[in-house]
Scaffold this motif. Sequence first.
Motif, PDB file in Angstrom:
ATOM      1  N   ALA A 175       0.848  -1.197   0.000  1.00 36.87           N
ATOM      2  CA  ALA A 175       0.000   0.000   0.000  1.00 36.87           C
ATOM      3  C   ALA A 175       0.874   1.233   0.000  1.00 36.87           C
ATOM      4  CB  ALA A 175      -0.927   0.003   1.214  1.00 36.87           C
ATOM      5  N   ASP A 176       0.353   2.309  -0.577  1.00 31.56           N
ATOM      6  CA  ASP A 176       1.052   3.580  -0.576  1.00 31.56           C
ATOM      7  C   ASP A 176       0.759   4.306   0.733  1.00 31.56           C
ATOM      8  OD1 ASP A 176       2.025   3.182  -3.147  1.00 31.56           O
ATOM      9  OD2 ASP A 176       0.198   3.981  -4.054  1.00 31.56           O
ATOM     10  N   PRO A 177       1.792   4.816   1.412  1.00 28.44           N
ATOM     11  CA  PRO A 177       1.558   5.501   2.702  1.00 28.44           C
ATOM     12  C   PRO A 177       0.617   6.689   2.583  1.00 28.44           C
ATOM     13  CG  PRO A 177       3.890   5.013   2.404  1.00 28.44           C
ATOM     14  CD  PRO A 177       3.216   4.698   1.099  1.00 28.44           C
ATOM     15  N   GLU A 178       0.670   7.401   1.415  1.00 33.52           N
ATOM     16  CA  GLU A 178      -0.187   8.580   1.278  1.00 33.52           C
ATOM     17  C   GLU A 178      -1.655   8.221   1.102  1.00 33.52           C
ATOM     18  OE1 GLU A 178       1.597   7.803  -2.855  1.00 33.52           O
ATOM     19  OE2 GLU A 178       2.196   7.651  -0.756  1.00 33.52           O
ATOM     20  N   ASP A 179      -1.961   6.936   0.812  1.00 34.20           N
ATOM     21  CA  ASP A 179      -3.341   6.479   0.742  1.00 34.20           C
ATOM     22  C   ASP A 179      -3.809   6.212   2.170  1.00 34.20           C
ATOM     23  OD1 ASP A 179      -5.788   5.545  -0.073  1.00 34.20           O
ATOM     24  OD2 ASP A 179      -5.048   3.556  -0.617  1.00 34.20           O
ATOM     25  N   MET A 180      -4.183   7.282   2.872  1.00 36.08           N
ATOM     26  CA  MET A 180      -4.354   7.215   4.313  1.00 36.08           C
ATOM     27  C   MET A 180      -5.623   6.466   4.716  1.00 36.08           C
ATOM     28  SD  MET A 180      -2.980  10.980   5.425  1.00 36.08           S
ATOM     29  CE  MET A 180      -2.526  10.443   7.079  1.00 36.08           C
ATOM     30  N   VAL A 181      -5.517   5.776   5.846  1.00 33.96           N
ATOM     31  CA  VAL A 181      -6.627   4.999   6.386  1.00 33.96           C
ATOM     32  C   VAL A 181      -7.365   5.847   7.420  1.00 33.96           C
ATOM     33  CG1 VAL A 181      -7.272   2.890   7.591  1.00 33.96           C
ATOM     34  CG2 VAL A 181      -5.310   2.897   6.036  1.00 33.96           C
ATOM     35  N   SER A 182      -8.678   5.818   7.358  1.00 32.44           N
ATOM     36  CA  SER A 182      -9.483   6.642   8.268  1.00 32.44           C
ATOM     37  C   SER A 182     -10.068   5.794   9.394  1.00 32.44           C
ATOM     38  CB  SER A 182     -10.616   7.325   7.499  1.00 32.44           C
ATOM     39  OG  SER A 182     -11.501   6.363   6.963  1.00 32.44           O
ATOM     40  N   ILE A 183     -10.291   6.444  10.523  1.00 29.23           N
ATOM     41  CA  ILE A 183     -10.996   5.824  11.651  1.00 29.23           C
ATOM     42  C   ILE A 183     -11.976   6.853  12.182  1.00 29.23           C
ATOM     43  CG2 ILE A 183      -9.144   6.505  13.239  1.00 29.23           C
ATOM     44  CD1 ILE A 183      -9.903   4.048  14.939  1.00 29.23           C
ATOM     45  N   ARG A 184     -13.195   6.404  12.473  1.00 31.73           N
ATOM     46  CA  ARG A 184     -14.241   7.269  13.008  1.00 31.73           C
ATOM     47  C   ARG A 184     -14.521   6.849  14.437  1.00 31.73           C
ATOM     48  NH1 ARG A 184     -13.613   6.359   7.908  1.00 31.73           N
ATOM     49  NH2 ARG A 184     -14.933   7.268   6.290  1.00 31.73           N
TER      50      ARG A 184
END
Length: 322
Positions: free
Chosen positions: A93-102
Motif C-alpha cells: 500500500a502507498d503511505p499517502e493512501d491514508m486509512v481513516s478511523i471514526r
Amino acid sequence: MDDFLVYGMLLDGKGGATPLSTTEIDAWQPAQGLLWLHFDYSKPGTLTWLEEHSGLDDIAIAALVAEDTRPRATSHNGGLLMALRGVNMNPEADPEDMVSIRLCVNEHRIISSRKRRLLSVDDIVRSFKEGEGPETSAEFIAVLCDRLVRRMAGPIDNAEDKVDELEESLLTSARARLRSELGQVRRQSIALRRYLAPQREALNWVQSERLPWFGDEQRLRVREVGDRLAQYIETLDSIRERAAVSQEELVNQISEESNSRMYVLSIVSAIFLPLGFATGLLGINVGGIPGAENHYAFAIFIAILVGLAGGLLVFFRYKKWL
C-alpha cells in the motif's frame, strides 16, 4: 456479529481489557466499566447493529459509517465525534493512501469504525494484552492520536531523504527518471498534507474543548501530539517546495542545453545561408553562367565561398556572437 465487529472489549481501568461476547455486549451497563467496540463499517451488519442496539442518534451513526470524510472533531451529546487519519502501512500500500478511523466517544463507551486495517489500533490492542493500555476514554483518544502521528514519521522521513538524494543526483542521473521521481515526491507530500492539516485542527479543537471527562493530562498529551503534527506539516511543506525548486532547476538545465544547441544550429545556418544561395544561383541550367569555359572557375568559386565563410566567422566574433 463476528463478521463486522473487529474488537469488542471491556476496559478494566488498570491498563488491561477483556474481550466480550455478543451476549455480554448486549447486556453491558456503564457500571461494569468502559466499553470499546471497533467495527468494520463496510460490512452491512454494522449499520444494522448501530441503528438497533447502539442507542446513538442519526448524526452519530452517519458519522461512524460515512464512506469518505476529512479529519474533524466536534462535541455531540456530551461526547466527541471524531474522524482521524493514519498512514497506510498495510502490505503493498502507498503511505499517502491514508486509512481513516471514526469515533464516537463519551465517558463510558467508545465506538469506533474503519474499513481497512489500522496498525495504530492494533498497537492499542497489544498494549491491553500487556496490561499497559489506556485506562479511560480520554486516555484512549490521547493514545490513539499519539500512535497515529508517530507512524507518520517514517513516510515523511523517507520522503525527505528521497528529496536529498534527488537534489544530489540532479546533475548526474537520467533526467527522465528524475522528473518522474520528483513528481512522485511532490504528489506524496501533497496527499499527506491534505489530511494532516485538518487533523491538526481537530487535535487543537480536542485539547481546547472543555469536556468534563477529558482530563488536563490527556489534554496536554493531545496538545503535544498536535505540536508534533504541526512539525510534520512544516516538513511536508519544505519537501514540496524543495521538490518544486529541483524540478524548476531541472527544467532550466534542459532549456539551457536546448537553447545552446539551437544557438549552434543558428550560427551554422547563418554561415551556410549565403553559401547555399551562391551555389544555388550558379547551379541553374541557363546560358551565361560566368566561368563556364574557365578551367580555374571552380577553384576560384570555392575560394570565394571559403573567404565568405571566414568573413562571416570574423563578423560573428566581432559582434561577440561566438
